[in-house]
Design a protein around this motif. Structure first.
Motif, PDB file in Angstrom:
ATOM      1  N   ARG A   1      -4.453   0.711   7.160  1.00  0.00           N
ATOM      2  CA  ARG A   1      -4.182   1.067   5.762  1.00  0.00           C
ATOM      3  C   ARG A   1      -4.662   0.210   5.021  1.00  0.00           C
ATOM      4  O   ARG A   1      -5.121   0.506   3.571  1.00  0.00           O
ATOM      5  CB  ARG A   1      -2.503   1.099   5.525  1.00  0.00           C
ATOM      6  N   GLN A   2      -4.868  -1.585   5.138  1.00  0.00           N
ATOM      7  CA  GLN A   2      -5.401  -2.267   4.390  1.00  0.00           C
ATOM      8  C   GLN A   2      -6.811  -1.993   4.254  1.00  0.00           C
ATOM      9  O   GLN A   2      -7.403  -2.313   2.876  1.00  0.00           O
ATOM     10  CB  GLN A   2      -5.083  -3.710   5.172  1.00  0.00           C
TER      11      GLN A   2
ATOM     12  N   VAL B   1       0.864  -1.107  -0.097  1.00  0.00           N
ATOM     13  CA  VAL B   1      -0.010   0.015   0.114  1.00  0.00           C
ATOM     14  C   VAL B   1       1.019   1.304  -0.066  1.00  0.00           C
ATOM     15  O   VAL B   1       1.717   1.213   0.881  1.00  0.00           O
ATOM     16  CB  VAL B   1      -0.913  -0.073   1.355  1.00  0.00           C
TER      17      VAL B   1
ATOM     18  N   LEU C   1      -7.415   0.644   1.790  1.00  0.00           N
ATOM     19  CA  LEU C   1      -7.312   0.119   0.545  1.00  0.00           C
ATOM     20  C   LEU C   1      -8.560  -0.549   0.019  1.00  0.00           C
ATOM     21  O   LEU C   1      -8.970  -0.274  -1.141  1.00  0.00           O
ATOM     22  CB  LEU C   1      -6.045  -0.661   0.319  1.00  0.00           C
TER      23      LEU C   1
END
Length: 283
Positions: free
Chosen positions: A246-247, A126, A250
């Motif tokens: 963050r995942q 990412v 995404l």
């Protein structure tokens, strides 16, 4: 024990590929410096579930030939398409990409929507604001020079397998490297693999920027489900929680299903292979 493979020439490079099973096709692509056998624990349940599983080594990885040119996200998407053309499987395919190969899997879906049945991003890279301090040519040249120097010094032969083992142990929630020692020696004692990893790593920011640009111009195929599968070791420390966030971001950006694999380190396919296989089956 990993299945036997063969070599298919794509864009002038002999690629090592392993094809197993029958049924809908899924392509599994490893992260930086990994090899086809790192998917062994995922491939077995997929084959048992009635899938044709295609695993391959990118140039400079595993048993494939050395990289002829510096990699790009679009180039790796074309490589997947070229490999499928050479193998001749029918219809659309599911694609799973781990870590850096998440860029490649997403690029394939955006550039070849008519060939994409679904995508699984396994603890994928990412980069919210991709960029690089040094020019790409300078980074590539430095990576090639370093790779040649390390090979000439004999470091791959002396330290390659041990470095692989340490990296795998550090990237799991628990346990060591399950790969067969003879395969690890065969791959990681070669300067070719070290040079391939260094070259690919040198172009990481460029691939991140390339995928960000594709997101603005090439939509994902509406009919192809996409899953972001994040590894989580159960830690309450800041870095682990920030990575999960963050995942999840995404997944929101891509309109994807978000799943957490726990307990798992970055090598989710080794820690939670059944969960990865289920995600790929849905694709």
């Amino acid at each position: 024990m990993t299945a036997a493979g063969r070599f298919v020439r794509v864009d002038g490079v002999p690629l090592h590929v392993v094809v197993e099973g029958r049924g809908p096709v899924v392509v599994l692509s490893t992260g930086l410096a990994m090899a086809w056998f790192d998917w062994d624990r995922v491939a077995a349940p997929l084959v048992a579930a009635g899938r044709t599983v295609v695993r391959f080594d990118r140039p400079g990885h595993g048993l494939s030939g050395p990289a002829a040119v510096a990699p790009s996200a679009a180039g790796e998407a074309r490589r997947i398409a070229g490999l499928l053309d050479a193998l001749g499987p029918p219809g659309r395919v599911g694609v799973a990409g781990h870590s850096l190969a998440g860029f490649h899997a997403e690029a394939f879906a955006r550039l070849y929507p008519e060939r994409t049945a679904g995508v699984v991003l396994v603890d994928a890279s990412v980069e919210e604001t991709p960029g690089a301090l040094l020019p790409a040519g300078l980074r590539t040249g430095a990576a090639r020079a370093l790779g040649r120097a390390l090979t000439a010094a004999g470091l791959p032969a002396a330290l390659g397998p041990a470095a692989r083992r340490l990296a795998v142990r550090a990237s799991r929630a628990g346990g060591g490297d399950p790969a067969a020692r003879d395969l690890v020696r065969r791959c990681y004692r070669t300067g070719r693999v070290w040079r391939g990893a260094l070259l690919e790593n040198s172009r990481y920011p460029d691939m991140a920027a390339e995928v960000a640009a594709l997101r603005r111009t090439h939509p994902l195929p509406a009919a192809a489900p996409l899953t972001v599968l994040a590894g989580y070791d159960g830690s309450t420390r800041g870095p682990a929680l920030r990575w999960l966030a963050r995942q999840a971001a995404l997944a929101d950006l891509l309109g994807a299903r978000f799943e957490v694999a726990a307990p798992a380190g970055h090598l989710v396919m080794l820690d939670r292979p059944d969960q990865v296989a289920r995600a790929v089956q849905r694709a």
